[in-house]
Scaffold this active site. Structure first.
Site, short mmCIF file in Angstrom:
data_model
loop_
_atom_site.label_atom_id
_atom_site.label_comp_id
_atom_site.label_asym_id
_atom_site.label_seq_id
_atom_site.Cartn_x
_atom_site.Cartn_y
_atom_site.Cartn_z
N SER A 1 62.85 87.63 55.10
CA SER A 1 62.76 87.18 53.72
C SER A 1 63.56 88.17 52.89
CB SER A 1 61.29 87.16 53.29
OG SER A 1 61.22 87.12 51.88
N ASP B 1 55.36 90.33 43.17
CA ASP B 1 56.12 89.56 42.18
C ASP B 1 55.24 88.66 41.32
OD1 ASP B 1 58.55 90.70 42.87
OD2 ASP B 1 58.82 89.33 44.55
N1 ARG Z 1 58.50 95.05 47.91
C1 ARG Z 1 59.54 95.00 46.95
C2 ARG Z 1 58.96 94.95 45.57
O1 ARG Z 1 57.84 94.60 45.42
C3 ARG Z 1 60.49 93.86 47.21
C4 ARG Z 1 59.88 92.52 47.07
C5 ARG Z 1 60.85 91.49 47.41
N2 ARG Z 1 60.42 90.22 46.92
C6 ARG Z 1 60.48 89.15 47.62
N3 ARG Z 1 60.04 88.08 47.06
N4 ARG Z 1 60.96 89.14 48.85
O2 ARG Z 1 59.63 95.28 44.62
#
Ligand code: ARG
Length: 412
Positions: A176, A124
Site C-alpha cells: 500500500s 489518516d
Molecule cells: N504511517 C504514515 C503516516 O501515518 C504513512 C501513512 C500512509 N497512508 C496510507 N494511507 N498508506 O503518516
C-alpha cells in the site's frame, strides 16, 4: 444520516473508486470527486475520466503543490518536525491540506457531507476528521472503509467488476503506497513482518545504495529565514527545489527509512519511506541552526520540534496550540539564513561545510591554536559556582550518612 451532496476524497485507487460507486448507490446522493495534486505523479493519469465512469457527477483535480510546499512543508522544515526523531511526515503533513481542500469544495458546491477513504486503524482517518471538524463543524463525515461490507481486496475487485469500475489501473501491488512530493510511504505485504528486511521491490524511487554512482554529488542549499531558496547557487521556487532534491537524492540512494512507528490509535506499524528531499532539507536546515541559534534557543527548540512533530502526526494541525508553537518557531528563524554544502554518496548524506553571515561560531574563541581569545581563567570561577549546589549536596549527604551509621553502631 441522509446526505444529499457528498464531496469524496478521491485518489483513483481501488478503495476510493469502489467508495464512489458504493456511496452513490447507498445514499442516492450527488457525488463530487475531488483529488488534490500534492505531486503524486503517475496516480493522476486518466483520473478525471475514471471518476466520471465510476459515478461522479463532478470531478475536480486541484493543484496544491505550491501551497503544500509553502504552507505545510516549509513550516515543517523550519520546525524540524521529524516524528519519533526520523519520519519527515510527507503523508501526515499532506492530510490537513487535503482536508482543507475538501472543506472548500464542500462550501463552493453546497455539499453537506465529506467522505474519505481512510481505514479504521490508520492515522489518516484521525487527521482528516479532526481537521474537518476544526474547519467546518457543520459538515457530516463518512468513512465507508470503516463500515462497509467488503472484507478483502478481492471482494472490492469483484464489486468493481460487477459495476464496470475500471480496475486495470489498480494492478495487484503487494504494497500500500501513499505518495506526494515530500515523500512516499510503503506498507503491507512482507513489510508487515518487522523481522524481515524490505525486499528490493519495496523501494519505489530510490536507487539502492550499492548500485548508486561511484562519484558523489556535492550540493549546496541556501536558506533565507529558515526557508530553502536556492540549490547550487540557483534561486528556485519550492516545488522545483524539492523536485530536484528528490531526483539527486534518489539517484544516490539517500532518503530511505525503515521504521517502526507508534500510530495514533495505539498500534505499532512498520513502514518504509523514501523521502530524499525531506531528509536532505531537514539535515541542512539543522546544520544551519547549529551555526546561528544561541545555545538556549537551540536546545529549547528541540523539545518544541518534538512536540510539533507529535501534533502533526496526531492530526492536530488546525489547533490553537499548533499555531502558537509555530509562532515560536517563526521567531527562531529570523537569522536562519545561510548555506550548507552536503555530499551524497551511496546512501550517505555527509555535511561538508556551512556558512552564514549570522554565524555565532567565533574562531578566535574556539581555536586551540595561537590567537585564542577565550578567557581561560574565567572558567574556574564559573565552574566553581556552577558546581556549587552539587558540592554542597554531596558534602551534606555524606556527612549525614556517616552520622546515621555511627548512631546505629551505638544502639547496637
Ligand atoms: N504511517 C504514515 C503516516 O501515518 C504513512 C501513512 C500512509 N497512508 C496510507 N494511507 N498508506 O503518516
Amino acid at each position: 444520516m441522509n446526505p444529499k451532496k457528498i464531496v469524496v476524497a478521491y485518489s483513483g485507487g481501488l478503495d476510493t473508486s469502489v467508495m464512489l460507486k458504493w456511496l452513490s448507490e447507498k445514499y442516492h446522493a450527488e457525488i463530487i470527486a475531488v483529488t488534490g495534486d500534492l505531486g503524486q505523479k503517475s496516480e493522476l493519469n486518466g483520473l478525471v475520466e475514471k471518476a466520471y465512469r465510476t459515478g461522479a457527477s463532478k470531478v475536480k483535480i486541484i493543484d496544491l503543490k505550491e501551497e503544500f510546499i509553502r504552507h505545510y512543508v516549509w513550516p515543517a522544515i523550519k520546525a524540524g518536525a521529524l516524528y519519533e526523531g526520523e519520519y519527515p511526515m510527507g503523508c501526515s503533513i499532506g492530510r490537513p491540506l487535503l482536508a482543507k481542500m475538501l472543506v472548500e469544495v464542500a462550501r463552493e458546491e453546497g455539499a453537506d457531507t465529506i467522505a474519505h477513504g481512510a481505514t479504521g486503524k490508520g492515522n489518516d482517518q484521525v487527521r482528516f476528521e479532526v481537521a474537518i471538524q476544526a474547519l467546518a463543524p457543520h459538515l457530516n463525515i463518512l468513512a465507508p472503509l470503516r463500515t462497509w461490507e467488503f472484507k478483502s481486496r478481492e471482494e472490492e475487485i469483484e464489486y468493481a467488476l460487477k459495476h464496470n469500475i475500471p480496475v486495470q489501473a489498480t494492478k495487484q501491488n503487494p504494497y500500500s503506497i501513499d505518495e506526494n512530493i515530500f515523500g512516499i510511504s510503503v506498507e503491507c505485504g512482507v513489510l508487515e513482518n518487522p523481522g524481515v528486511a524490505p525486499p528490493d521491490d519495496a523501494w519505489q524511487i530510490t536507487t539502492s545504495p550499492q548500485l548508486a554512482p561511484d562519484t558523489p554529488a556535492i550540493i549546496n542549499i541556501e536558506f533565507d529565514k529558515g526557508v530553502p531558496v536556492a540549490l547550487n547557487g540557483e534561486i528556485m521556487d519550492g516545488v522545483e527545489l524539492v523536485t530536484k532534491l528528490n531526483e539527486i537524492g534518489a539517484m544516490h540512494g539517500v532518503g530511505r527509512l525503515d521504521l517502526i512507528e507508534n500510530r495514533v490509535v495505539g498500534i505499532k506499524s512498520r513502514e518504509v519511506y523514501e523521502a530524499p528531499a525531506a531528509v536532505i532539507l531537514h539535515k541542512a536546515h539543522n546544520e544551519l541552526e547549529k551555526l546561528v541559534l544561541d545555545k538556549d534557543t537551540f536546545r529549547y527548540k528541540q523539545n518544541i520540534s518534538n512536540k510539533i512533530a507529535n501534533m502533526i502526526y496526531d492530526g492536530l494541525w488546525f489547533t490553537p496550540l499548533f499555531d502558537a508553537l509555530m509562532a515560536f518557531v517563526d521567531s527562531t528563524q529570523e537569522y536562519v539564513s545561510g548555506s550548507v554544502t552536503l555530499e551524497l554518496y551511496k546512501g550517505n548524506l555527509i555535511t561538508k561545510s556551512r556558512n552564514s553571515m549570522f554565524s555565532l561560531y567565533n574562531e578566535e574563541l574556539a581555536t586551540y591554536k595561537e590567537g585564542d581569545k577565550f578567557n581561560h581563567s574565567a572558567s574556574s570561577g564559573f565552574i566553581h559556582l556552577y558546581g556549587l549546589p552539587f558540592k554542597t549536596l554531596s558534602t551534606v549527604r555524606k556527612t549525614a550518612v556517616h552520622i546515621k551509621q555511627s548512631k546505629k553502631l551505638k544502639l547496637a
